[in-house]
Write a protein that holds these residues in place. Structure first.
Motif, mmCIF file in Angstrom:
data_model
loop_
_atom_site.group_PDB
_atom_site.id
_atom_site.type_symbol
_atom_site.label_atom_id
_atom_site.label_comp_id
_atom_site.label_asym_id
_atom_site.label_seq_id
_atom_site.Cartn_x
_atom_site.Cartn_y
_atom_site.Cartn_z
ATOM 1 N N PHE A 102 1.702 0.149 3.918
ATOM 2 C CA PHE A 102 1.047 -1.132 3.627
ATOM 3 C C PHE A 102 -0.193 -0.921 2.762
ATOM 4 O O PHE A 102 -0.399 -1.626 1.762
ATOM 5 C CB PHE A 102 0.665 -1.831 4.940
ATOM 6 C CG PHE A 102 0.467 -3.313 4.802
ATOM 7 C CD1 PHE A 102 1.502 -4.183 5.061
ATOM 8 C CD2 PHE A 102 -0.756 -3.839 4.410
ATOM 9 C CE1 PHE A 102 1.333 -5.566 4.939
ATOM 10 C CE2 PHE A 102 -0.942 -5.201 4.272
ATOM 11 C CZ PHE A 102 0.104 -6.071 4.541
ATOM 12 N N VAL A 103 -1.002 0.054 3.117
ATOM 13 C CA VAL A 103 -2.218 0.319 2.345
ATOM 14 C C VAL A 103 -1.873 0.827 0.949
ATOM 15 O O VAL A 103 -2.531 0.449 -0.038
ATOM 16 C CB VAL A 103 -3.126 1.300 3.099
ATOM 17 C CG1 VAL A 103 -4.295 1.746 2.234
ATOM 18 C CG2 VAL A 103 -3.638 0.659 4.388
ATOM 19 N N ASP A 104 -0.842 1.656 0.837
ATOM 20 C CA ASP A 104 -0.423 2.127 -0.485
ATOM 21 C C ASP A 104 0.064 0.980 -1.360
ATOM 22 O O ASP A 104 -0.092 1.019 -2.587
ATOM 23 C CB ASP A 104 0.677 3.179 -0.347
ATOM 24 C CG ASP A 104 0.148 4.527 0.115
ATOM 25 O OD1 ASP A 104 -1.087 4.709 0.131
ATOM 26 O OD2 ASP A 104 0.975 5.394 0.478
ATOM 27 N N MET A 105 0.656 -0.037 -0.746
ATOM 28 C CA MET A 105 1.067 -1.222 -1.495
ATOM 29 C C MET A 105 -0.157 -1.987 -2.010
ATOM 30 O O MET A 105 -0.183 -2.453 -3.158
ATOM 31 C CB MET A 105 1.925 -2.126 -0.588
ATOM 32 C CG MET A 105 2.330 -3.458 -1.193
ATOM 33 S SD MET A 105 1.096 -4.791 -0.931
ATOM 34 C CE MET A 105 1.157 -4.997 0.850
ATOM 35 N N LEU A 106 -1.193 -2.087 -1.181
ATOM 36 C CA LEU A 106 -2.384 -2.846 -1.558
ATOM 37 C C LEU A 106 -3.276 -2.121 -2.563
ATOM 38 O O LEU A 106 -3.895 -2.756 -3.416
ATOM 39 C CB LEU A 106 -3.230 -3.140 -0.312
ATOM 40 C CG LEU A 106 -2.730 -4.189 0.668
ATOM 41 C CD1 LEU A 106 -3.675 -4.274 1.856
ATOM 42 C CD2 LEU A 106 -2.604 -5.551 -0.004
ATOM 43 N N ARG A 107 -3.346 -0.795 -2.446
ATOM 44 C CA ARG A 107 -4.341 -0.025 -3.185
ATOM 45 C C ARG A 107 -4.387 -0.325 -4.685
ATOM 46 O O ARG A 107 -5.462 -0.613 -5.222
ATOM 47 C CB ARG A 107 -4.116 1.472 -2.939
ATOM 48 C CG ARG A 107 -5.307 2.351 -3.283
ATOM 49 C CD ARG A 107 -4.925 3.822 -3.147
ATOM 50 N NE ARG A 107 -4.303 4.137 -1.876
ATOM 51 C CZ ARG A 107 -4.966 4.526 -0.790
ATOM 52 N NH1 ARG A 107 -6.266 4.648 -0.823
ATOM 53 N NH2 ARG A 107 -4.301 4.804 0.315
ATOM 54 N N PRO A 108 -3.269 -0.313 -5.400
ATOM 55 C CA PRO A 108 -3.356 -0.544 -6.853
ATOM 56 C C PRO A 108 -3.646 -1.995 -7.224
ATOM 57 O O PRO A 108 -3.993 -2.280 -8.369
ATOM 58 C CB PRO A 108 -1.969 -0.123 -7.356
ATOM 59 C CG PRO A 108 -1.071 -0.295 -6.188
ATOM 60 C CD PRO A 108 -1.903 0.051 -4.991
ATOM 61 N N LEU A 109 -3.551 -2.903 -6.269
ATOM 62 C CA LEU A 109 -3.759 -4.322 -6.567
ATOM 63 C C LEU A 109 -5.237 -4.705 -6.505
ATOM 64 O O LEU A 109 -5.617 -5.779 -6.974
ATOM 65 C CB LEU A 109 -2.959 -5.186 -5.587
ATOM 66 C CG LEU A 109 -1.447 -4.956 -5.601
ATOM 67 C CD1 LEU A 109 -0.771 -5.814 -4.541
ATOM 68 C CD2 LEU A 109 -0.863 -5.251 -6.968
ATOM 69 N N ASP A 110 -6.063 -3.860 -5.902
ATOM 70 C CA ASP A 110 -7.502 -4.107 -5.824
ATOM 71 C C ASP A 110 -7.794 -5.480 -5.222
ATOM 72 O O ASP A 110 -8.523 -6.284 -5.788
ATOM 73 C CB ASP A 110 -8.145 -3.992 -7.211
ATOM 74 C CG ASP A 110 -9.672 -3.923 -7.140
ATOM 75 O OD1 ASP A 110 -10.194 -3.515 -6.090
ATOM 76 O OD2 ASP A 110 -10.332 -4.286 -8.127
#
Length: 313
Positions: A55-63
């Motif tokens: 979940f965090v890896d999904m969010l990370r690039p979206l800032d």
């Protein structure tokens, strides 16, 4: 040469104009950490860490600059002291903020304000320790179910108790019932029905569009035509694991910039009085509208096939 420079600046101005004129902002928040999942999964360290990391890896690039709200009791007692700090540090390592969502996601309508505050205290134990180790302080609080008190006396006691504990309440302006879509989505997952998952996900994104079409002009009515910074309520679950990137893209397409919760709450609208007292968890836009003595205009419901599927669970 001058004409060429003029043309260049004209083109740059053309593309920059929408961004310069942009007034929309949103703070994204996720409730029910570590995850909306079966108890057995949340007591399995390997499975829990895998869900969190994905979940965090999904969010990370979206800032997104998101704030996330923890129910410490979701992790079984035998694993909690070791596993929960590891989970919370994954979120913090990604630059996300932590808040308290009570220990057990307690329903204040079924108990006293004192018992509710005790559950909030229990829900802060590990989160506070993890933040303290990083030189940070636990100060965000999100009400479970967005229930803030069904009587004036209970509402006042809850608010006073949170203030005494140094909490800043995290309000919500945009709620799209993602929890309902998510429950139906989990059922499709369990059945291995990929076509149904896609149908649910697409309906979820389409419903967010419908909700924004309602809340954007509605919010502007409170501010004389200016849309205030919004606070979006979502949940940590498999639906958003798979479909939040499309939600994020939708907000970008509508001209939103993503801000921290603290920045959003600097908008003057969040100083508005809230006299709403009911046994219901609703958007703060509705609360402020009611406080002003105007009729609430309720947001659209999810599609009937989603509400029917949820009712059948």
């Amino acid at each position: 040469m001058i004409r060429a420079l003029f043309s260049t600046f004209a083109v740059l101005a053309l593309f920059a104009a929408p961004a310069m004129a942009q007034q929309r902002a949103v703070a994204v928040t996720f409730d029910d950490l570590p995850y909306q999942a079966a108890d057995a999964i949340l007591c399995d360290p390997e499975a829990s860490m895998a869900l969190t990391t994905r979940f965090v890896d999904m969010l990370r690039p979206l800032d997104t600059r998101a704030a996330v709200f923890v129910n410490e009791g979701k992790v079984c007692e035998a694993q909690r002291a070791d596993l929960l700090p590891r989970i919370l540090n994954v979120w913090l390592d990604a630059g996300l903020e932590l808040g308290n969502h009570t220990f057990s996601h307690i329903n204040v309508h079924r108990t006293t304000a004192e018992a509710w505050l005790a559950d909030a205290d229990q829900g802060a134990v590990i989160t506070r320790q993890v933040l303290k180790a990083r030189g940070q302080r636990l100060h965000w609080f999100r009400h479970p179910y967005l229930f803030t008190g069904d009587t004036p006396e209970k509402k006042a006691a809850m608010a006073a108790g949170l203030a005494e504990r140094g909490y800043d309440v995290a309000p919500v302006t945009i709620d799209n019932n993602d929890w309902m879509f998510a429950a139906v989505y989990r059922q499709a997952e369990a059945a291995g029905d990929e076509a149904l998952k896609t149908r649910i996900g697409e309906a979820y994104v389409a419903h967010m569009t419908t909700v924004l079409n309602h809340f954007e002009p509605y919010s502007a009515e409170l501010t004389g035509g200016r849309e205030p910074a919004q606070v979006l309520l979502l949940h940590a679950n498999s639906l958003n694991q798979d479909w939040y990137p499309q939600i994020h893209a939708l907000y970008l397409a509508r001209g939103y910039r993503f801000v921290s919760l603290g920045e959003a709450l600097q908008d003057p609208i969040y100083a508005h009085a809230d006299d709403y007292v009911r046994a219901a968890g609703i958007s703060w836009l509705h609360r402020w509208t009611s406080t002003d003595g105007r009729p609430i205009r309720w947001e659209p419901e999810p599609p009937k096939w989603i509400t029917d599927a949820y009712a059948a669970l």
